[in-house]
Design a protein around this motif. Sequence first.
Motif, PDB file in Angstrom:
ATOM      1  N   TYR A  90       0.943  -1.495   0.045  1.00 21.72           N
ATOM      2  CA  TYR A  90       0.270  -0.333  -0.332  1.00 21.72           C
ATOM      3  C   TYR A  90       0.946   1.185   0.121  1.00 21.72           C
ATOM      4  CZ  TYR A  90      -3.737  -3.447   0.940  1.00 21.72           C
ATOM      5  OH  TYR A  90      -4.522  -3.630   0.439  1.00 21.72           O
ATOM      6  N   TRP A  91       1.824   1.310  -0.162  1.00 16.85           N
ATOM      7  CA  TRP A  91       2.729   2.214   0.406  1.00 16.85           C
ATOM      8  C   TRP A  91       2.865   2.472  -1.682  1.00 16.85           C
ATOM      9  CZ3 TRP A  91       8.505   2.456  -1.965  1.00 16.85           C
ATOM     10  CH2 TRP A  91       9.193   3.112  -1.695  1.00 16.85           C
ATOM     11  N   THR A  92       3.365   1.522  -1.481  1.00 19.49           N
ATOM     12  CA  THR A  92       3.423   1.766  -4.100  1.00 19.49           C
ATOM     13  C   THR A  92       2.636   1.991  -3.970  1.00 19.49           C
ATOM     14  OG1 THR A  92       5.243  -0.181  -3.705  1.00 19.49           O
ATOM     15  CG2 THR A  92       4.144   0.390  -5.592  1.00 19.49           C
ATOM     16  N   LEU A  93       1.080   1.231  -3.788  1.00 25.38           N
ATOM     17  CA  LEU A  93      -0.260   2.080  -4.064  1.00 25.38           C
ATOM     18  C   LEU A  93      -0.355   4.026  -3.982  1.00 25.38           C
ATOM     19  CD1 LEU A  93      -2.922  -0.715  -3.566  1.00 25.38           C
ATOM     20  CD2 LEU A  93      -2.065  -0.079  -5.483  1.00 25.38           C
ATOM     21  N   TRP A  94       0.097   3.964  -2.924  1.00 22.91           N
ATOM     22  CA  TRP A  94      -0.180   5.336  -2.601  1.00 22.91           C
ATOM     23  C   TRP A  94       0.802   6.516  -3.452  1.00 22.91           C
ATOM     24  CZ3 TRP A  94       2.876   9.794  -1.000  1.00 22.91           C
ATOM     25  CH2 TRP A  94       2.276  11.021  -0.592  1.00 22.91           C
ATOM     26  N   TRP A  95       2.100   6.310  -3.368  1.00 20.44           N
ATOM     27  CA  TRP A  95       2.702   6.091  -4.580  1.00 20.44           C
ATOM     28  C   TRP A  95       2.539   6.381  -5.959  1.00 20.44           C
ATOM     29  CZ3 TRP A  95       6.290  10.178  -3.783  1.00 20.44           C
ATOM     30  CH2 TRP A  95       6.907  10.468  -2.759  1.00 20.44           C
ATOM     31  N   ALA A  96       2.023   5.097  -5.958  1.00 21.11           N
ATOM     32  CA  ALA A  96       0.876   5.542  -7.535  1.00 21.11           C
ATOM     33  C   ALA A  96      -0.543   5.859  -7.859  1.00 21.11           C
ATOM     34  CB  ALA A  96       0.779   4.203  -7.966  1.00 21.11           C
ATOM     35  N   THR A  97      -0.806   6.811  -6.505  1.00 17.88           N
ATOM     36  CA  THR A  97      -1.597   7.516  -7.032  1.00 17.88           C
ATOM     37  C   THR A  97      -1.723   8.857  -6.641  1.00 17.88           C
ATOM     38  OG1 THR A  97      -2.992   6.300  -5.119  1.00 17.88           O
ATOM     39  CG2 THR A  97      -3.626   4.778  -6.727  1.00 17.88           C
ATOM     40  N   ILE A  98      -1.698   8.971  -4.331  1.00 17.95           N
ATOM     41  CA  ILE A  98      -1.783  10.322  -4.308  1.00 17.95           C
ATOM     42  C   ILE A  98      -0.600  10.900  -4.888  1.00 17.95           C
ATOM     43  CG2 ILE A  98      -2.334  11.329  -1.808  1.00 17.95           C
ATOM     44  CD1 ILE A  98      -4.073   9.291  -1.106  1.00 17.95           C
ATOM     45  N   GLY A  99       0.829  10.247  -3.984  1.00 20.12           N
ATOM     46  CA  GLY A  99       1.824  10.329  -4.506  1.00 20.12           C
ATOM     47  C   GLY A  99       2.367  10.893  -5.865  1.00 20.12           C
ATOM     48  N   LEU A 100       1.882  10.154  -6.779  1.00 18.96           N
ATOM     49  CA  LEU A 100       2.382  10.736  -7.789  1.00 18.96           C
ATOM     50  C   LEU A 100       0.848  12.045  -9.140  1.00 18.96           C
ATOM     51  CD1 LEU A 100       3.689   9.629 -10.758  1.00 18.96           C
ATOM     52  CD2 LEU A 100       1.783   8.432 -11.000  1.00 18.96           C
ATOM     53  N   GLY A 101       0.600  12.229  -8.325  1.00 23.43           N
ATOM     54  CA  GLY A 101      -0.823  13.032  -8.626  1.00 23.43           C
ATOM     55  C   GLY A 101       0.119  14.220  -8.106  1.00 23.43           C
ATOM     56  N   TYR A 102      -0.076  14.547  -6.617  1.00 28.55           N
ATOM     57  CA  TYR A 102       1.089  15.839  -6.227  1.00 28.55           C
ATOM     58  C   TYR A 102       2.577  15.870  -6.352  1.00 28.55           C
ATOM     59  CZ  TYR A 102       1.047  19.046  -2.181  1.00 28.55           C
ATOM     60  OH  TYR A 102       0.959  20.682  -1.497  1.00 28.55           O
ATOM     61  N   LEU A 103       2.721  14.980  -6.807  1.00 27.25           N
ATOM     62  CA  LEU A 103       4.557  15.024  -7.731  1.00 27.25           C
ATOM     63  C   LEU A 103       4.285  15.284  -8.688  1.00 27.25           C
ATOM     64  CD1 LEU A 103       7.748  14.394  -8.040  1.00 27.25           C
ATOM     65  CD2 LEU A 103       6.875  12.384  -8.149  1.00 27.25           C
ATOM     66  N   ILE A 104       3.400  16.074  -9.909  1.00 22.63           N
ATOM     67  CA  ILE A 104       3.174  15.583 -11.085  1.00 22.63           C
ATOM     68  C   ILE A 104       2.992  17.628 -10.483  1.00 22.63           C
ATOM     69  CG2 ILE A 104       1.620  16.158 -12.987  1.00 22.63           C
ATOM     70  CD1 ILE A 104       1.515  13.022 -13.080  1.00 22.63           C
ATOM     71  N   ALA A 105       1.076  17.711  -9.699  1.00 24.52           N
ATOM     72  CA  ALA A 105       1.489  19.412  -9.448  1.00 24.52           C
ATOM     73  C   ALA A 105       3.095  20.264  -9.355  1.00 24.52           C
ATOM     74  CB  ALA A 105       0.562  19.133  -8.880  1.00 24.52           C
ATOM     75  N   ALA A 106       3.751  19.247  -8.884  1.00 27.61           N
ATOM     76  CA  ALA A 106       5.304  20.288  -7.971  1.00 27.61           C
ATOM     77  C   ALA A 106       5.509  20.426  -9.192  1.00 27.61           C
ATOM     78  CB  ALA A 106       5.952  19.129  -6.345  1.00 27.61           C
ATOM     79  N   MET A 107       5.840  19.402 -10.110  1.00 25.32           N
ATOM     80  CA  MET A 107       7.150  19.273 -10.838  1.00 25.32           C
ATOM     81  C   MET A 107       6.667  20.506 -11.966  1.00 25.32           C
ATOM     82  SD  MET A 107       7.203  15.471 -12.256  1.00 25.32           S
ATOM     83  CE  MET A 107       7.717  15.861 -14.062  1.00 25.32           C
ATOM     84  N   LYS A 108       5.653  20.976 -11.994  1.00 24.24           N
ATOM     85  CA  LYS A 108       5.468  22.705 -12.529  1.00 24.24           C
ATOM     86  C   LYS A 108       5.837  23.704 -11.776  1.00 24.24           C
ATOM     87  CE  LYS A 108       0.273  21.313 -13.592  1.00 24.24           C
ATOM     88  NZ  LYS A 108      -0.998  22.119 -13.254  1.00 24.24           N
ATOM     89  N   TYR A 109       5.994  23.346 -11.116  1.00 18.95           N
ATOM     90  CA  TYR A 109       6.949  24.842 -10.427  1.00 18.95           C
ATOM     91  C   TYR A 109       8.757  24.322 -10.933  1.00 18.95           C
ATOM     92  CZ  TYR A 109       3.178  26.241  -9.011  1.00 18.95           C
ATOM     93  OH  TYR A 109       1.826  26.716  -8.740  1.00 18.95           O
ATOM     94  N   GLY A 110       9.235  23.492 -11.086  1.00 21.35           N
ATOM     95  CA  GLY A 110      10.641  22.348 -11.544  1.00 21.35           C
ATOM     96  C   GLY A 110      11.608  22.326 -10.881  1.00 21.35           C
ATOM     97  N   ALA A 111      12.519  22.021 -10.435  1.00 20.59           N
ATOM     98  CA  ALA A 111      13.648  21.470  -9.196  1.00 20.59           C
ATOM     99  C   ALA A 111      13.019  21.737  -7.886  1.00 20.59           C
ATOM    100  CB  ALA A 111      14.798  21.711  -9.841  1.00 20.59           C
ATOM    101  N   PRO A 112      12.460  23.248  -7.896  1.00 19.99           N
ATOM    102  CA  PRO A 112      12.031  23.776  -6.206  1.00 19.99           C
ATOM    103  C   PRO A 112      10.964  23.263  -6.040  1.00 19.99           C
ATOM    104  CG  PRO A 112      12.852  25.634  -7.370  1.00 19.99           C
ATOM    105  CD  PRO A 112      13.123  24.494  -8.993  1.00 19.99           C
TER     106      PRO A 112
END
Length: 216
Positions: free
Chosen positions: A127-149
């Motif tokens: 479920y750690w993997t599932l969290w990253w595949a769903t919630i974590g991945l979605g938030y990471l994609i949103a953060a990527m809009k602001y580049g490396a910072p």
Amino acid sequence: MEYLAIFGGSFMLALSGALMPGPLFTVTLSESARTGFRAGPLLITGHSILELALVAAILLGLGPYLKLPTVTGVVALLGGTLLVYLGWDMLRSAGRLSLRWDPAADKRSGARHPVVMGALASLANPYWTLWWATIGLGYLIAAMKYGAPGVTLFFVGHIAADFAWYSLVSFGVSRGKTLLGDSGYRWTLRACGAVLIFFGGWFLISARDFLGSLAT
């Protein structure tokens, strides 16, 4: 303000996940009772190293593959097996362990380092993997809009929540171990071992369901 929102949102999202009991929480309880406060930060260091590697892999294109039922099923199968083994090992060794921690005895007995245990306990949880595949991945994609910072603040906020919560848990357990005694510690360890076996069995059943759905 955007950067502050990324950090704060990541912190709260990770904290909501950290507060839910799981294999890492169980290992933190047993190790903190044995070795003291140091266990929590060391376990989360291993957990954080694993998450850093996963974030790097997601940025390189791994994200979509984490959602595949085959991947989830295999992770659940391997993770469940590992958790059953760790739980059985706790039950088997509980009778000869003591709160009077001896680092030299740990080395002679081949005890696992908390950093390694932190990574293994996380990796064993599908479920750690599932969290990253769903919630974590979605938030990471949103953060990527602001580049490396943005990605950096996302990750720092995430692990800050883990360090804060598990350090607090470890501190509380270590302060109370003087009241626990060796007998209480051994029964606590047996209870933690049983919980890990329960999680392992649950994950093995999940693996059967995930892999079984592929055959239909």
